[in-house]
Scaffold this motif. Structure first.
Motif, PDB file in Angstrom:
ATOM      1  N   HIS A 242       0.809  -1.218   0.000  1.00 36.70           N
ATOM      2  CA  HIS A 242       0.000   0.000   0.000  1.00 36.70           C
ATOM      3  C   HIS A 242       0.845   1.272   0.000  1.00 36.70           C
ATOM      4  CE1 HIS A 242      -3.607  -2.390   0.687  1.00 36.70           C
ATOM      5  NE2 HIS A 242      -2.981  -3.011   1.655  1.00 36.70           N
ATOM      6  N   PHE A 243       2.167   1.126  -0.116  1.00 40.26           N
ATOM      7  CA  PHE A 243       3.017   2.313  -0.106  1.00 40.26           C
ATOM      8  C   PHE A 243       2.604   3.266  -1.227  1.00 40.26           C
ATOM      9  CE2 PHE A 243       6.789   4.563  -1.739  1.00 40.26           C
ATOM     10  CZ  PHE A 243       7.077   5.336  -0.617  1.00 40.26           C
ATOM     11  N   GLY A 244       2.481   4.537  -0.884  1.00 40.22           N
ATOM     12  CA  GLY A 244       2.084   5.558  -1.849  1.00 40.22           C
ATOM     13  C   GLY A 244       0.623   5.933  -1.784  1.00 40.22           C
ATOM     14  N   GLN A 245      -0.167   5.200  -0.976  1.00 43.99           N
ATOM     15  CA  GLN A 245      -1.606   5.429  -0.966  1.00 43.99           C
ATOM     16  C   GLN A 245      -2.061   6.500   0.031  1.00 43.99           C
ATOM     17  OE1 GLN A 245      -3.954   1.802  -0.940  1.00 43.99           O
ATOM     18  NE2 GLN A 245      -2.552   0.798  -2.355  1.00 43.99           N
ATOM     19  N   VAL A 246      -1.122   7.132   0.728  1.00 40.23           N
ATOM     20  CA  VAL A 246      -1.469   8.308   1.524  1.00 40.23           C
ATOM     21  C   VAL A 246      -1.309   9.561   0.670  1.00 40.23           C
ATOM     22  CG1 VAL A 246      -0.872   9.738   3.519  1.00 40.23           C
ATOM     23  CG2 VAL A 246      -0.885   7.246   3.737  1.00 40.23           C
ATOM     24  N   SER A 247      -0.140   9.718   0.054  1.00 38.52           N
ATOM     25  CA  SER A 247       0.145  10.939  -0.712  1.00 38.52           C
ATOM     26  C   SER A 247      -0.273  10.854  -2.167  1.00 38.52           C
ATOM     27  CB  SER A 247       1.638  11.240  -0.655  1.00 38.52           C
ATOM     28  OG  SER A 247       2.376  10.240  -1.354  1.00 38.52           O
ATOM     29  N   HIS A 248      -0.144   9.661  -2.763  1.00 36.86           N
ATOM     30  CA  HIS A 248      -0.366   9.463  -4.201  1.00 36.86           C
ATOM     31  C   HIS A 248       0.596  10.295  -5.048  1.00 36.86           C
ATOM     32  CE1 HIS A 248      -3.965   7.069  -3.428  1.00 36.86           C
ATOM     33  NE2 HIS A 248      -4.295   7.980  -2.526  1.00 36.86           N
ATOM     34  N   TYR A 249       1.765  10.619  -4.491  1.00 33.82           N
ATOM     35  CA  TYR A 249       2.769  11.357  -5.243  1.00 33.82           C
ATOM     36  C   TYR A 249       3.510  10.426  -6.191  1.00 33.82           C
ATOM     37  CZ  TYR A 249       2.259  15.094  -1.718  1.00 33.82           C
ATOM     38  OH  TYR A 249       1.775  16.079  -0.892  1.00 33.82           O
ATOM     39  N   ASP A 250       4.043  10.980  -7.279  1.00 35.11           N
ATOM     40  CA  ASP A 250       4.851  10.164  -8.176  1.00 35.11           C
ATOM     41  C   ASP A 250       6.268  10.040  -7.619  1.00 35.11           C
ATOM     42  OD1 ASP A 250       6.392  12.457  -8.999  1.00 35.11           O
ATOM     43  OD2 ASP A 250       4.892  12.924 -10.517  1.00 35.11           O
ATOM     44  N   THR A 251       7.033   9.123  -8.183  1.00 32.13           N
ATOM     45  CA  THR A 251       8.362   8.813  -7.653  1.00 32.13           C
ATOM     46  C   THR A 251       9.286  10.020  -7.682  1.00 32.13           C
ATOM     47  OG1 THR A 251       8.144   6.505  -8.345  1.00 32.13           O
ATOM     48  CG2 THR A 251      10.370   7.312  -7.923  1.00 32.13           C
ATOM     49  N   GLU A 252       9.216  10.805  -8.724  1.00 36.24           N
ATOM     50  CA  GLU A 252      10.091  11.980  -8.828  1.00 36.24           C
ATOM     51  C   GLU A 252       9.828  12.962  -7.694  1.00 36.24           C
ATOM     52  OE1 GLU A 252      11.232  15.555 -12.002  1.00 36.24           O
ATOM     53  OE2 GLU A 252       9.784  13.997 -12.547  1.00 36.24           O
ATOM     54  N   LEU A 253       8.556  13.231  -7.415  1.00 32.27           N
ATOM     55  CA  LEU A 253       8.234  14.156  -6.334  1.00 32.27           C
ATOM     56  C   LEU A 253       8.618  13.555  -4.981  1.00 32.27           C
ATOM     57  CD1 LEU A 253       7.057  16.755  -5.276  1.00 32.27           C
ATOM     58  CD2 LEU A 253       4.766  15.741  -5.425  1.00 32.27           C
ATOM     59  N   MET A 254       8.396  12.245  -4.820  1.00 28.65           N
ATOM     60  CA  MET A 254       8.796  11.596  -3.566  1.00 28.65           C
ATOM     61  C   MET A 254      10.289  11.745  -3.323  1.00 28.65           C
ATOM     62  SD  MET A 254       6.643   8.036  -3.405  1.00 28.65           S
ATOM     63  CE  MET A 254       4.885   7.971  -3.077  1.00 28.65           C
ATOM     64  N   ARG A 255      11.088  11.529  -4.351  1.00 31.66           N
ATOM     65  CA  ARG A 255      12.545  11.653  -4.179  1.00 31.66           C
ATOM     66  C   ARG A 255      12.932  13.072  -3.815  1.00 31.66           C
ATOM     67  NH1 ARG A 255      16.345   7.988  -7.991  1.00 31.66           N
ATOM     68  NH2 ARG A 255      17.838   9.200  -6.777  1.00 31.66           N
ATOM     69  N   HIS A 256      12.308  14.029  -4.467  1.00 32.53           N
ATOM     70  CA  HIS A 256      12.606  15.438  -4.169  1.00 32.53           C
ATOM     71  C   HIS A 256      12.257  15.771  -2.722  1.00 32.53           C
ATOM     72  CE1 HIS A 256      12.772  19.797  -4.542  1.00 32.53           C
ATOM     73  NE2 HIS A 256      11.554  19.840  -4.029  1.00 32.53           N
ATOM     74  N   LEU A 257      11.063  15.363  -2.277  1.00 34.68           N
ATOM     75  CA  LEU A 257      10.634  15.686  -0.915  1.00 34.68           C
ATOM     76  C   LEU A 257      11.431  14.909   0.119  1.00 34.68           C
ATOM     77  CD1 LEU A 257       6.762  15.876  -1.397  1.00 34.68           C
ATOM     78  CD2 LEU A 257       8.368  17.780  -1.110  1.00 34.68           C
ATOM     79  N   SER A 258      11.815  13.681  -0.218  1.00 36.71           N
ATOM     80  CA  SER A 258      12.639  12.903   0.698  1.00 36.71           C
ATOM     81  C   SER A 258      13.953  13.626   0.976  1.00 36.71           C
ATOM     82  CB  SER A 258      12.903  11.509   0.124  1.00 36.71           C
ATOM     83  OG  SER A 258      13.759  10.769   0.958  1.00 36.71           O
ATOM     84  N   ALA A 259      14.597  14.103  -0.072  1.00 39.92           N
ATOM     85  CA  ALA A 259      15.865  14.818   0.094  1.00 39.92           C
ATOM     86  C   ALA A 259      15.684  16.117   0.865  1.00 39.92           C
ATOM     87  CB  ALA A 259      16.481  15.096  -1.276  1.00 39.92           C
ATOM     88  N   GLU A 260      14.558  16.762   0.643  1.00 35.49           N
ATOM     89  CA  GLU A 260      14.292  18.052   1.277  1.00 35.49           C
ATOM     90  C   GLU A 260      13.900  17.909   2.739  1.00 35.49           C
ATOM     91  OE1 GLU A 260      10.531  20.432   0.450  1.00 35.49           O
ATOM     92  OE2 GLU A 260      11.991  21.483  -0.811  1.00 35.49           O
TER      93      GLU A 260
END
Length: 409
Positions: free
Chosen positions: A165-183
Motif C-alpha cells: 500500500h506504499f504511496g496510498q497516503v500521498s499518491h505522489y509520483d516517484t520523482e516528487l517523492m525523491r525530491h521531498l525525501s531529500a528536502e
C-alpha cells in the motif's frame, strides 16, 4: 513526559453532529463515526525553537476535531509525540553552544505554555521520542527479521517495497517523492539502498552524538517515522480515526509511518483519515524554522496580545488553506474579539438556539471555522442593534464559543 493543563469544556444543550472531514488518502471527504472513544494522533514538535504560528494553526485544527467529537458526547483519546532527539535539534544545540537535552526541555516547556494560553486541549499521552526508544527497538527488530528492513553499514532501513500500500497516503509520483525525501530529512542518494526512497529506521551511533542501547541493532537512535508509529500503535492501535499534522507531513512522514505500521501488523489502513492543515506564510514564504521567517506565539503574548485574539486569527482561515500572516489579520481578530465580548456582556439578547446549531453544522462540515465565526458575527450584530430579550442568550453564546471554538469571552 507531561502535557499541559486542560481548560474546562462547557456542555451544550443537545448533541453535535458527526464530523465530515477531508481525507488526504482518498482525496475526498469521509464521515467519521467513531465508537464511544474517538482516537487521534497528531505529530508534535521538534523542540529546537519556540511555537510559531504555523504550529499554532496545525494544533488549532486538531483541537477543533476534539471539540466536535466531545460535543457528540464521545470521549477522545488523543496522543501527541515530541521529537526530542533529531538532527535539527542537535544542530541547533551545537550552533548555540548549549546542551541538546536542555534545549529540548526549554522549548517543550515554552510550547506547553503557548498551548495552555491558546486553550488547546491536551493529549492524554504526550510522549517523547527518547522515552519511546524501549518500544521502538523491538519494532525495528521485527521489521528486520521479517525481511521488511535491512542493514546498511550498521544503519537499518525500511524497504518501502515491503508494503503493497506504499504511496496510498500521498499518491505522489516517484520523482516528487525523491525530491521531498531529500528536502525533508531523507537520503535518497545514499549508495547501497535497495530503493532510494527507503527511510532509516535505526541510525547506528555516530561519534559525538547521543545514542541508546538498541539490543541486536547495536547502539544508536531511532529514525523519525518509526518514532510516531511506535507511540501510535502502543497507545491507539491500528485503524485509529485521525492521523493529523501539517500538509508538509504528507510525505515522507505520514506515508512512511503508514507503511511501517502496515508492514508490522499486516493490517490496512493505519488510520481511517489522514488530515492535514495548511501552511502559514510570512512575506511570501512558508513560515518555517529553517527560513527563520517566524511569528512566535510567545512573542505576541509578551507584547500583550490576548491569546483569544491569536486563536481567532487562526480560526478566521479554513484549516486546509495556506494563508499569509499580517498585522491586519491579527488586528481584525482583536476587533472581532472586542465586538463579541461587548455583545455577551449585556444582560439579554437575541435567542442563541439557532446559533448553536449553525456553529455545530459549520464545524462538522470539514471544520469550517470561518463559517462558524460568521454565524457568531451575525448574532453579535443583532445584539448590537437591540434585537432580543432572551436572558439566557449571552451565556449560551459564551459557552458555545468556548466549547466549540476554544475562545473564552
Amino acid at each position: 513526559m507531561h502535557a499541559w493543563p486542560a481548560s474546562e469544556v462547557p456542555a451544550l444543550p443537545g448533541k453535535g453532529r458527526d464530523l465530515r472531514i477531508h481525507d488526504t488518502a482518498t482525496g475526498g471527504r469521509v464521515t467519521l463515526a467513531p465508537g464511544p472513544v474517538a482516537r487521534i494522533y497528531v505529530c508534535g514538535i521538534t523542540p529546537y525553537d519556540a511555537t510559531h504560528m504555523g504550529h499554532a494553526a496545525t494544533y488549532n485544527a486538531f483541537d477543533l476535531v476534539q471539540r466536535v467529537w466531545l460535543d457528540t458526547k464521545r470521549q477522545v483519546h488523543y496522543v501527541q509525540n515530541v521529537t526530542d532527539v533529531d538532527d535539527p535539534l542537535l544542530e541547533r544545540a551545537i550552533r548555540d553552544g548549549i546542551d541538546w537535552v536542555g534545549l529540548a526541555e526549554r522549548e517543550t516547556a515554552l510550547f506547553r505554555e503557548d498551548m495552555t494560553a491558546l486553550r488547546m486541549l491536551p493529549p492524554q499521552h504526550y510522549i517523547g521520542a527518547v522515552e519511546a526508544i524501549p518500544g521502538i527497538v523491538p519494532l525495528v527488530e521485527r521489521l528486520r527479521d521479517s525481511g521488511a528492513a535491512y542493514e546498511l553499514d550498521g544503519d537499518v532501513y525500511f524497504s518501502v517495497d515491503a508494503d503493497p500500500h506504499f504511496g496510498q497516503v500521498s499518491h505522489y509520483d516517484t520523482e516528487l517523492m525523491r525530491h521531498l525525501s531529500a528536502e525533508r530529512g531523507g537520503d535518497p542518494e545514499r549508495p547501497g539502498k535497495k530503493n532510494p526512497l527507503d527511510p532509516m529506521l535505526w541510525m547506528a551511533a555516530r561519534e559525538g552524538e547521543p545514542s541508546w542501547d538498541g539490543g541486536s541493532l547495536g547502539a544508536g537512535r531511532p529514525g523519525w517515522h518509526i518514532e510516531c508509529v511506535a507511540i501510535a500503535l502502543d497507545h491507539l492501535g491500528m485503524g485509529f480515526d485521525v492521523q493529523g499534522g501539517g500538509s508538509d507531513l504528507v510525505f515522507p512522514h505520514h506515508e512512511m509511518g503508514a507503511s511501517h505500521a502496515q508492514a508490522l501488523t499486516g493490517e490496512f489502513p493505519m488510520a481511517k483519515a489522514y488530515v492535514h492543515a495548511g501552511m502559514v506564510g510570512l512575506d511570501g514564504e512558508k513560515m518555517s524554522k529553517s527560513r527563520g521567517n517566524l511569528v512566535f506565539v510567545s512573542k505576541l503574548r509578551r507584547d500583550g496580545v490576548d491569546p483569544a485574539a491569536i486563536r481567532l486569527t487562526l480560526l478566521s482561515h479554513h484549516y486546509r488553506a495556506d494563508w499569509e500572516w499580517t498585522d491586519r489579520v491579527l488586528q481584525d481578530a482583536v476587533e472581532r474579539l472586542g465586538r463579541w465580548r461587548a455583545a455577551v456582556s449585556r444582560p439579554d439578547g437575541p435567542s442563541a438556539d439557532a446559533l448553536v446549531e449553525e456553529v455545530r453544522e459549520a464545524l462538522s462540515d470539514d471544520l469550517d471555522a470561518p463559517a462558524a465565526l460568521a454565524a457568531v458575527d451575525r448574532w453579535a450584530a443583532l445584539q448590537e442593534s437591540g434585537g432580543g430579550t432572551d436572558e439566557s442568550a449571552p451565556g449560551l453564546v459564551s459557552r458555545t464559543v468556548d466549547a466549540l471554538l476554544g475562545v473564552a469571552l
